[in-house]
Design a protein around this motif. Structure first.
Motif, PDB file in Angstrom:
ATOM      1  N   ASN A   1      37.899  36.994  39.254  1.00  0.00           N
ATOM      2  CA  ASN A   1      37.270  37.174  40.815  1.00  0.00           C
ATOM      3  C   ASN A   1      37.948  37.132  41.997  1.00  0.00           C
ATOM      4  N   ASP A   2      39.042  36.301  41.929  1.00  0.00           N
ATOM      5  CA  ASP A   2      39.848  35.898  42.924  1.00  0.00           C
ATOM      6  C   ASP A   2      41.295  36.001  42.446  1.00  0.00           C
ATOM      7  N   PRO A   3      41.918  37.290  42.663  1.00  0.00           N
ATOM      8  CA  PRO A   3      43.122  37.608  42.135  1.00  0.00           C
ATOM      9  C   PRO A   3      44.222  36.655  42.471  1.00  0.00           C
ATOM     10  N   PRO A   4      45.237  36.246  41.804  1.00  0.00           N
ATOM     11  CA  PRO A   4      46.350  35.629  42.350  1.00  0.00           C
ATOM     12  C   PRO A   4      47.182  36.379  43.352  1.00  0.00           C
ATOM     13  N   GLU A   5      47.970  35.581  43.958  1.00  0.00           N
ATOM     14  CA  GLU A   5      48.964  36.243  44.670  1.00  0.00           C
ATOM     15  C   GLU A   5      50.024  36.745  43.957  1.00  0.00           C
ATOM     16  N   PHE A   6      50.693  36.165  43.007  1.00  0.00           N
ATOM     17  CA  PHE A   6      51.614  36.222  41.883  1.00  0.00           C
ATOM     18  C   PHE A   6      51.307  36.224  40.438  1.00  0.00           C
ATOM     19  N   TRP A   7      52.015  37.012  39.730  1.00  0.00           N
ATOM     20  CA  TRP A   7      51.689  36.822  38.187  1.00  0.00           C
ATOM     21  C   TRP A   7      52.825  36.381  37.392  1.00  0.00           C
ATOM     22  N   ALA A   8      53.166  35.227  37.155  1.00  0.00           N
ATOM     23  CA  ALA A   8      54.169  34.766  36.437  1.00  0.00           C
ATOM     24  C   ALA A   8      53.939  34.966  34.942  1.00  0.00           C
ATOM     25  N   ILE A   9      54.795  36.199  34.347  1.00  0.00           N
ATOM     26  CA  ILE A   9      54.167  36.372  32.863  1.00  0.00           C
ATOM     27  C   ILE A   9      55.515  36.303  32.042  1.00  0.00           C
TER      28      ILE A   9
END
Length: 473
Positions: free
Chosen positions: A167-175
């Motif tokens: 619903n509230d996507p993050p600014e960054f995705w650490a994958i």
């Protein structure tokens, strides 16, 4: 029947599977996440699940009338599907998978589906033979400390498809990506924003089939997925030699970039941060901080301003994890160690201490000769071998033990190994579980092995097992 010539999976997203013959292969956490994702997008799509007999009841409990469950997997059955979404632990090089692929069946993992659904996400993908989990978690920790909403997910313990709709996507995705998943990113047709590699040396040879294929699959995140910026460990010969004409390459671990001099992190000639108070055991782990700072800089952020937050990082379980002291002995859980190279790095952290090392596990065919030679100069007080490859390790070490002056013992299992290590040390020293081999056969995974070790040492296995920071924060 749709085949490979009619079904190009580039730019793949879930809606494109509508009307196709699709199967799931594997019913672990990744398989269940894939099922939920498909049902969310395509509730009317018939699916077939290939799983182990012991997983059938769990799958049937879903009450999915459009899910057919089968326990026999062969090339003929697999080739009936245009696409098979497999769990990471299932090798696409298995004979039945290879034969089905020749007939046109495509094999992907949930990682490919997630990337196809999130082409605009600001992703930082981290891979490497060792250090990728710590690097990914440390990256998320520093970004969050700087006020950036960040997801920590992937191979570290939270499948990407469990974060399909946020619903509230993050600014960054650490994958974090394992070598089982790196080709999935390329298959999705989506270029990662930033990709980081910590190191490359032989592992998972049973899954990949050969060392050359392992390296090729691992580096597919860079050679095939073509990240916009590639952050590579310049101290690793394989990584430093990579030619990536489609990516901007930035090296760390070299004098011109982020690197360690003694205990101090430098950016070029400028000293930035003393790492002596950072809770990262071993120089190799503090080198991962350099990878993180290089990635943060590549995002356009002030890495120097965030570096000091590494002092508040909470280390991950099963990675050189000090459990505590019992009867004068320090117990260290490094169950994540699945290569001899990782075991050598663990031993280096305790070079000034009396150590009893527990080594051995599932036999992946990796040669321990280099490890044995290293013991001539820097051996612990004792080594106890165990597991499927224990006799092979024992055979390599036996000619060295007398000259190098360390005790060498064999054990049938972890219970006996712990007892022997305790007896060899007496009331002072370090018992180090750093097996240098996977846990398959004796345990479900390295976490179960680490929890058993904790229990045998007299510690609460559940209290040491949680991975801090998973999810979005």
């Amino acid at each position: 029947m749709p085949g490979i010539e009619r079904f190009d999976i580039a730019s793949l997203y879930i809606a494109r599977l509508d009307g196709r013959r699709v199967a799931l292969w594997g019913w672990g956490r990744e398989g269940r996440a894939a099922h939920r994702a498909l049902r969310r997008r395509l509730p009317g799509l018939p699916l077939t699940l290939f799983c182990a007999p012991g997983e059938v009841d769990d799958a049937r409990a879903l009450g999915d009338a459009l899910l057919t469950i089968e326990t026999d997997v062969d090339a003929e059955r697999l080739s009936a599907f245009a696409l098979v979404i497999k769990s990471p632990g299932i090798s696409p090089y298995a004979p039945e998978a290879s034969a089905a692929a020749e007939r046109g069946t495509r094999f992907i993992g949930g990682t490919a589906l997630w990337f196809g659904e999130h082409p605009q996400a600001r992703t930082i993908c981290v891979t490497g033979t060792k250090g990728k989990s710590t690097t990914t978690a440390l990256l998320a920790h520093l970004l969050r400390a700087g006020g950036h909403r960040t997801a920590l997910c992937g191979n570290i313990g939270l499948p990407l498809l469990e974060l399909l709709d946020v619903n509230d996507p993050p600014e960054f995705w650490a994958i974090e990506l394992s070598s089982y998943q790196t080709r999935d990113v390329a298959a999705s047709g989506v270029r990662p924003g930033i990709a980081v590699a910590t190191n490359v040396f032989p592992e998972h040879l049973d899954w990949h089939g050969s060392e050359a294929r392992y390296v090729e699959d691992k580096l597919a995140l860079f050679t095939a997925a073509k990240p916009r910026i590639a952050i590579l460990n310049g101290a690793d010969r394989t990584l430093a030699a990579l030619n990536l004409p489609d990516s901007e390459v930035r090296l760390y671990g070299v004098d011109a970039g982020w690197h360690l001099r003694g205990d101090v992190v430098h950016r070029g000639e400028r000293a930035v941060f003393d790492t002596r108070d950072v809770p990262l055991p071993g120089r190799h782990n503090r080198g991962n901080l350099c990878a993180v700072l290089a990635a943060i800089e590549a995002l356009g952020l002030d890495a120097e301003a965030l570096a000091h937050h590494a002092a508040t990082f909470q280390p991950l379980p099963h990675r050189l994890q000090t459990l505590g002291v019992r009867d004068g002995i320090v117990w260290v859980n490094d169950s994540i160690s699945t290569t001899p190279h990782a075991t050598l790095a663990a031993l280096d952290c305790f070079r000034s201490r009396r150590v009893a090392l527990l080594a051995g596990g599932h036999d992946r065919g990796i040669d321990w000769s280099d490890f044995a030679e290293a013991m001539r100069l820097h051996a612990p007080a004792a080594i106890v071998t165990l597991g499927q490859n224990g006799p092979k390790i024992q055979a390599r070490l036996a000619p060295v033990a007398a000259d190098a002056g360390f005790a060498l013992a064999e054990a049938a299992d972890l219970v006996e190994a712990v007892a022997r290590a305790r007896a060899l040390l007496g009331c002072e020293g370090v018992v180090l579980l750093s097996p240098g081999a996977p846990s398959f056969g004796a345990y479900r995974d390295y976490t179960e092995r680490g929890r058993h070790f904790a229990r045998l040492a007299g510690f609460d296995p559940e209290a040491i097992a949680a991975i801090p920071g998973l999810g979005i924060g």
